[in-house]
Design an enzyme around this catalytic site. Structure first.
Site, mmCIF file in Angstrom:
data_model
loop_
_atom_site.group_PDB
_atom_site.id
_atom_site.type_symbol
_atom_site.label_atom_id
_atom_site.label_comp_id
_atom_site.label_asym_id
_atom_site.label_seq_id
_atom_site.Cartn_x
_atom_site.Cartn_y
_atom_site.Cartn_z
ATOM 1 N N TYR A 1 0.807 -1.220 0.000
ATOM 2 C CA TYR A 1 0.000 0.000 0.000
ATOM 3 C C TYR A 1 0.836 1.264 0.000
ATOM 4 O O TYR A 1 0.295 2.366 0.098
ATOM 5 C CB TYR A 1 -0.971 -0.020 1.191
ATOM 6 N N LYS B 1 4.377 -14.919 4.420
ATOM 7 C CA LYS B 1 4.716 -15.799 3.300
ATOM 8 C C LYS B 1 6.238 -15.820 3.197
ATOM 9 O O LYS B 1 6.830 -15.567 2.142
ATOM 10 C CB LYS B 1 4.045 -15.263 2.019
ATOM 11 N N ASP C 1 -1.699 -18.387 2.728
ATOM 12 C CA ASP C 1 -2.653 -19.246 2.013
ATOM 13 C C ASP C 1 -3.245 -20.302 2.951
ATOM 14 O O ASP C 1 -4.448 -20.582 2.914
ATOM 15 C CB ASP C 1 -1.994 -19.895 0.781
ATOM 16 N N ASP D 1 -5.828 -7.317 4.748
ATOM 17 C CA ASP D 1 -6.990 -6.791 4.032
ATOM 18 C C ASP D 1 -7.841 -7.949 3.515
ATOM 19 O O ASP D 1 -9.060 -8.004 3.728
ATOM 20 C CB ASP D 1 -6.496 -5.922 2.866
ATOM 21 N N ASP E 1 -11.613 -9.469 5.141
ATOM 22 C CA ASP E 1 -12.884 -9.559 4.403
ATOM 23 C C ASP E 1 -13.402 -10.996 4.404
ATOM 24 O O ASP E 1 -14.604 -11.234 4.542
ATOM 25 C CB ASP E 1 -12.723 -9.064 2.957
HETATM 26 MG MG MG Z 1 -11.245 -3.960 2.130
#
Ligand code: MG
Ligand code: NAI
Length: 332
Positions: A126, A168, A202, A226, A230
């Protein structure tokens, strides 16, 4: 008694409808709460040319706490426009995004989920540094010891008994390795009592989808956090119910996970519970009012258990009627 100030930033669309309702619930549990309003969002940008005016940032800095509704974002790139929530996160250094995910008593809902996802909010992919010539495109992904250490401290503070570090590092040993090792070191210093483990992102997604009951608190770099948050929001029972909070060192902005919901905006039928539960997060994580947070969360659960439901939950209550049901459960 301390006087606390809360800045309400309704924003766009259903933010205008749910934020004032959440404020009614907060004032019911904290009668001395001083509430002021401020503007941000797309409508503000169209009128003033900025999505978050300087006065809004100043009010949040002074109060230390805000409840933000939602912003609408234009579907195309608009010159000079920057997302209000991204602007606030950056300008106020709100480096931790915290999303608790808890089972609610709804028909068909999954019971016994009670987890928290702590997402690093300022770096990773980001940082937004992309270059490309049409043939090759490169995005920078920055991980620092500083940001990893401070998110590790927040996660250590919020975890109850177990903390899972998501990364990761098998593919990205330098960057994700730095995140993982820094969080581990910080956590072992400040919370030696915690049971700390780690999962590749994962594998974490698989377990969050298959057996979310097993988790307590997860901490992750920005993009992983993020996506996983969700995914985990499914277990809240829907977007109308999912709360979150952005934390800095002395400033916090709580916000429902949902957006401005243009399809139902202006009709008075949006579910206010996500905003109400976001208010409870201010009580718990910012003001040290655990009893008030518990009272709000229990009232929401009781109202739902008694069948209170807005349209997204298959019912007919308006935004205001749903809030009234929560207020009645608070008193009952
Ligand atoms: Mg979002
Ligand atoms: P959305 O979350 O606004 O809506 C998705 C669906 O869920 C819609 O059908 C909506 O009616 C429903 N929904 C959402 N919240 C609800 C509530 N409280 N009660 C009942 N139903 C609810 O996401 P969408 O449609 O993708 O985005 C709409 C706008 O919101 C866009 O401009 C987007 O950029 C913005 N957005 C802003 C966010 C923020 O302010 N943090 C987060 C997500 C989207």
């Amino acid at each position: 008694m301390t006087t606390r100030t809360l800045v309400l930033i309704p924003g766009d669309g259903i933010g205008q409808e749910v934020v004032p309702e959440a404020a009614r619930v907060l004032q019911a549990v904290l009668p001395t709460l001083h509430v002021i309003e401020a503007e941000a969002g797309w409508a503000t940008f169209q009128r003033d040319g900025v999505s978050v005016p300087a006065t809004t940032l100043e009010r949040i800095r002074q109060a230390g706490a805000a409840l933000f509704g939602a912003v609408q974002s234009p579907a195309r790139k608009v010159a000079g426009y920057r997302s209000a929530i991204l602007t606030m996160r950056q300008a106020l250094d709100l480096y931790a995004n915290v999303r608790p995910v808890r089972s609610l008593p709804l028909p068909g809902a999954r019971p016994n989920v009670d987890l928290v996802i702590v997402r690093e909010n300022t770096e990773g992919l980001y940082v937004g540094e992309e270059t490309g010539d049409g043939e090759t495109a490169i995005a920078q992904r920055r991980i620092t010891h500083h940001a990893s250490a401070r998110i590790g401290r927040v996660a250590a503070r919020l975890a109850r008994h177990r903390l899972t570090i998501v990364h990761k590092a098998n593919i990205l040993p330098l960057s994700d390795g730095l995140f993982r090792d820094t969080v581990r070191t910080v956590v072992s210093e400040v919370r030696p009592d915690l049971d700390v483990d780690e999962l590749l992102v994962d594998v974490a997604a698989y377990h969050l989808a298959r057996a979310p009951e097993q988790f307590d608190t997860l901490v992750a770099p920005n993009l992983y956090g993020d996506i996983l948050s969700d995914l985990a929001a499914v277990w809240c029972g829907g977007l109308g119910l999912a709360p979150s909070i952005n934390l800095g060192d002395s400033i916090a902005v709580a916000e429902p996970v949902h957006g401005s919901a243009p399809d139902i905006a202006g009709k008075g039928i949006a579910n206010p519970i996500a905003a109400i539960l976001s208010g409870a997060l201010l009580c718990r994580y910012v003001w040290g009012e655990a009893a008030a947070a518990d009272a709000i969360e229990q009232a929401v659960a009781r109202a739902l258990q008694e069948g209170a439901a807005t349209r997204d939950l298959g019912g007919t209550l308006t935004t205001r009627e749903m809030t009234n049901a929560v207020l009645a459960a608070l008193e009952g």
